[in-house]
Design a protein around this motif. Structure first.
Motif, short mmCIF file in Angstrom:
data_model
loop_
_atom_site.label_atom_id
_atom_site.label_comp_id
_atom_site.label_asym_id
_atom_site.label_seq_id
_atom_site.Cartn_x
_atom_site.Cartn_y
_atom_site.Cartn_z
N LEU A 197 -37.63 54.06 24.23
CA LEU A 197 -38.04 55.26 23.39
C LEU A 197 -38.85 54.79 22.22
CD1 LEU A 197 -34.59 57.19 23.51
CD2 LEU A 197 -36.72 57.72 24.56
N ILE A 198 -38.52 53.77 21.82
CA ILE A 198 -39.39 53.15 20.42
C ILE A 198 -40.91 52.83 21.02
CG2 ILE A 198 -39.70 51.16 18.97
CD1 ILE A 198 -36.59 51.05 18.67
N GLU A 199 -40.87 52.56 22.21
CA GLU A 199 -42.28 52.02 22.82
C GLU A 199 -43.09 53.17 23.09
OE1 GLU A 199 -45.40 49.66 24.15
OE2 GLU A 199 -43.40 49.08 23.32
N ALA A 200 -42.36 54.37 23.47
CA ALA A 200 -43.13 55.75 23.83
C ALA A 200 -43.07 56.55 22.69
CB ALA A 200 -42.26 56.35 25.06
N ALA A 201 -42.75 56.25 21.53
CA ALA A 201 -42.54 56.99 20.19
C ALA A 201 -43.72 57.92 20.05
CB ALA A 201 -42.13 56.35 18.92
#
Length: 884
Positions: free
Chosen positions: A736-740
């Motif tokens: 989720l952080i990578e795709a924020a």
């Protein structure tokens, strides 16, 4: 020539050694202490025993004390004086004459001589003594000598001597080095740990150098195990438990009462020697260490009229014969260097001595007669000791070594014949330092060559070159290892040694004179650093152009008188250690390197805004460095000395204040000296999006507001990913952080601070992750309608989806529906909502013992609710039975 030489065991192997040298030009000599390898062999090599043509011989010793002792012993054997046939050279002192054939030098002096004259004109033989101790200067000097023999002086003869019997690695090293092979090409890694056995000849290695072994006429030494009667605290850093030192003093007194002869007691450092000496009242005590004055060294090497106790560091392990010693008391402790390359801090630490060191120490008791060694540890502990101490090259700050190698023409030290290659991280740190000092670019600079010629650490050489002869006294002081109880105000220490008449003051005066001559003033003009300091100049402050604020009168006085003690010392220390310039931060200091540092309690320096830290260490496990010596400076001096660390620019970061866990966006224009913030101004229109993303990475998704709806949606998406795979997205924290930037847009672009992130509707944002080709409500429905007509929420938090409903609402439901092909796990609840049963097969539950057991247990407790005997034919209901 005295007849005493005929009793030295090494005389029996002299013909073999001389023949090996004549044939191969290189040789390894191993011989126990006391056999004459340090004194008789050089005289034979020089032709002073008769029968051979005179040759000029250099003997390299690792310590100044050993240099003086060896020269004195050889002169005594020749019935001559030091400075005639045999002389010596140490830093700041040289006693040689026109007839000198044997010159004993420290390995540091030999390195300086090699850098000035690589061919060693007029020298026929070089003997590198005590190679087994693995001092960095000795390893480097031997590597340089082998390079010289392979390329410039094939006639130069080289001998490596060792007090240990293992000669294979040294023979392989000399064989490959003399053949001009690159480092390591003729060696293969062997046993780890940095012992002389850490390299062994490889299958394709050239012929090893001849190895000559001399048997020692060592007298037997009886070991006595004398561990403390009660447990003591293991050494930590430089601290040794006072109870253990008291035990050592007790063992010395016990040894004096049980045996005849003088006592040689090994302790890790000067401080411990002083404390044990204070406990031995009524005994003639000599304190021997590398800083001991020459008169003490001479007294130790001469027979005493009374019985003596010699307290010594590891300097007395080899190369020295202390007459009269029949007893050794070994504390079992030693000091090793440790270097924190990330923080630029170095220190000594107390360690357990190796087995090899224990053997060396014990041997001192058997040089003249049978002896005894009292070991202040148990035999079981002895079995667990390391075989050998680690070589200095694996532990020390390698800045000086890297500069030596660069001046030699091998900046990476990849072509040097070394038993152990320098650690990559340590060499990289050393090269960064040399670049910052201006000593190294693609190759060594002219400035770097001047630094190596100064004969001090490159940092100190930088200050000496920049400030000039006036810096000599401060640099000489910084070159010394100051006593542990020295004042933390370096200027106070400086003034004290000026007034003092002890060994420290004498060494300091001698070294200061040498250094003042080492870097003469160019054209009579003061160096630029002094001119700037006298004029109060510093690099212009970016953005404000502020000056120093000194008056014209102050400037004129500075030009006439030069800076005072405080200003000069501060400038020298700051130039030598620019990353240790420190500014007050609360009750402590922050160095330009980013390391926090603290002064001792009650320090007179505690009110200073700025310090130049000369000596600091970081105890194991401590969060902050400990300031040992420092000088008060002003901001202008800090900016002048650490100009390469001076930066100004925009900083848009996610900032977490010290001691806090929560951060926020910080957008400022900041002026810094390394990690020290000098000034800042807020930026209003900066692009903060990268900082916001960094905040998510640093603090994680917990920074967002996760409502129960958002958590449930994330669990549904995770179930779809786990069950069906692509195109359903991963929803773990990392994914989720990578795709924020995909699922948190456009909220992310509008966010300016933490509070904006906390207001984001995470549920709506997560819906953006649902694949366009999928229908979440059909694939993983949020709720499922049960026979009673209720729409019950499905729990997707576990491995299988769970439906929790009251028993009465599921009457007639023979099979629960599947979700994405996965059967629901049904939690049947009591009328009060408490778990009654769990099943993934409703039909079996109704027809088997499951329902009958639940009915029997609950119908008496809940009589108002229906409990039919046949639940499959009953009508599901949310209600109780109607009243009769």
């Amino acid at each position: 020539m005295r007849s005493d030489w005929s009793g030295l065991p090494v005389r029996h192997v002299l013909p073999e050694l001389l023949a090996a040298l004549d044939e191969r030009g290189v040789a390894v000599l191993t011989a126990p202490p006391g056999t004459g390898k340090t004194t008789l062999v050089p005289l034979a090599l020089a032709g002073l025993l008769g029968g051979r043509a005179p040759r000029r011989v250099i003997v390299a010793e690792p310590r100044r004390m050993a240099v003086r002792a060896a020269a004195r012993r050889m002169a005594w054997l020749l019935e001559s004086e030091v400075g005639a046939e045999v002389g010596f050279s140490v830093r700041g002192e040289r006693r040689v004459g026109p007839d000198t054939l044997v010159e004993v030098v420290t390995t540091g002096v030999l390195l300086q001589r090699l850098q000035r004259d690589a061919e060693l004109g007029g020298v026929d033989v070089v003997l590198v003594d005590e190679c087994h101790e693995r001092h960095l200067d000795a390893d480097t000097a031997l590597a340089f000598l082998l390079d010289v023999r392979a390329t410039l002086r094939p006639d130069l003869r080289i001998i490596a001597t060792s007090a240990t019997a293992d000669a294979a690695s040294w023979a392989g090293l000399l064989g490959s080095g003399a053949a001009g092979l690159p480092a390591g090409s003729a060696l293969q890694p062997g046993a780890p740990g940095g012992s002389p056995t850490s390299a062994v000849p490889g299958p394709d290695a050239p012929e090893a150098a001849p190895a000559v072994h001399a048997s020692g006429a060592m007298h037997p030494v009886t070991p006595v195990w004398a561990p403390p009667p009660r447990a003591v605290t293991p050494p930590r850093g430089l601290r040794v438990d006072p109870a253990f030192l008291s035990h050592v003093a007790d063992v010395v007194r016990r040894a004096l009462s049980e045996h005849e002869g003088d006592v040689l007691c090994f302790l890790p450092g000067v401080g411990e020697i002083g404390r044990v000496a204070a406990m031995l009242g009524g005994v003639d005590v000599l304190q021997v260490h590398g800083q001991a004055p020459a008169r003490v060294q001479d007294a130790v090497l001469s027979p005493g009229e009374n019985r003596r106790v010699v307290l010594a560091t590891s300097v007395a392990e080899s190369s020295l014969t202390v007459p009269g010693v029949r007893i050794v008391v070994d504390s079992g402790l030693a000091r090793e260097p440790r270097t924190d390359h990330a923080r630029g801090l170095g220190s000594l630490t107390t360690v357990r001595a190796s087995k090899a060191s224990a053997v060396q120490r014990a041997g001192r008791a058997g040089r003249e007669a049978p002896g005894v060694v009292y070991r202040c540890w148990s035999q079981a502990e002895h079995d667990r000791l390391p075989e050998h101490a680690q070589p200095e090259i694996a532990l020390a700050d390698l800045t000086g070594f890297a500069l030596q190698a660069a001046c030699w023409g091998d900046p990476g030290a990849v072509g040097l014949a070394l038993l152990d290659p320098p650690p990559t991280a340590a060499m990289e740190a050393a090269r960064r330092t040399l670049h910052a000092l201006g000593a190294l670019e693609d190759r060594v600079t002219a400035r770097g060559r001047r630094m190596v010629a100064a004969g001090v650490h490159p940092r100190l050489a930088r200050a000496l070159i920049d400030v000039g002869p006036r810096a000599a006294e401060v640099v000489a002081l910084l070159s010394e290892q100051l006593p542990r109880d020295a004042d933390d105000d370096l200027v106070a220490v400086w003034r004290s040694v000026r007034r003092g008449g002890d060994g420290l003051s004498a060494r300091w005066r001698q070294e200061a004179k040498r250094l003042s001559r080492a870097v003469p003033r160019e054209n009579g003009a003061p160096p630029r650093a002094v001119r700037d300091a006298e004029a109060g100049r510093a690099p212009a402050r970016t953005g404000d152009g502020a000056g120093s604020g000194r008056t014209a009168a102050q400037t004129r006085r500075g030009q006439e008188q030069g800076p005072g003690d405080d200003a000069l010392a501060g400038l020298v220390v700051a130039l030598a250690y620019p990353e240790r310039v420190a500014r007050r931060r609360g009750g402590s200091y922050l160095m330009a390197s980013g390391t926090a540092a603290e002064l001792p309690q009650g320090s007179r320096l505690a009110s200073a805004e700025w310090l130049a830290v000369a000596v600091a260490d970081r105890p194991a496990g401590a969060a902050s460095a400990r300031i040992r010596q420092a000088v008060v400076i002003d901001e202008e001096t800090a900016l002048l000395a650490a100009a390469s660390l001076h930066r100004s620019g925009e900083e848009v970061v996610w900032h977490i204040p010290p001691g806090e866990r929560r951060g926020d966006v910080s957008a400022r224009r900041v002026e810094r000296l390394g990690a020290i913030e000098l000034s800042s101004a807020r930026l209003r229109d900066a692009d903060v999006r990268p900082a916001v993303l960094d905040g998510l990475r640093v603090e994680g998704l917990a920074i967002l507001r996760w409502t129960p709806e958002a958590v449930a949606l994330r669990e549904r998406l995770a179930f779809c990913r786990r069950t069906l795979g692509d195109p359903w997205p991963a929803t773990d924290d990392e994914a989720l952080i990578e795709a924020a930037d995909r699922w948190l847009e456009p909220e992310l672009s509008r966010a300016r601070r933490r509070s904006d992130l906390e207001r984001i509707d995470v549920t709506s944002a997560l819906h953006r992750l649902v694949p366009w080709s999928a229908r979440l409500a059909e694939t993983a429905p949020e709720r499922i309608e049960v026979p009673s007509g209720s729409r019950i929420r499905v729990d997707y938090s576990g491995d299988q989806p769970v439906l929790a409903a009251k028993v009465q609402e599921l009457f007639g439901w023979d099979e629960a529906p599947r979700v994405a092909g996965v059967p629901l796990v049904v939690h049947l609840l009591s009328p009060a909502g408490r778990p009654a049963a769990v099943t993934a097969d409703l039909a079996s539950f109704w027809r088997g013992d499951g329902y009958r057991s639940v009915r029997a247990e609950l119908r008496g407790r809940y009589p108002k609710h229906p409990w039919p005997e046949d639940p499959l034919s009953a009508v599901a209901t949310r209600r109780t039975n109607p009243r009769r």
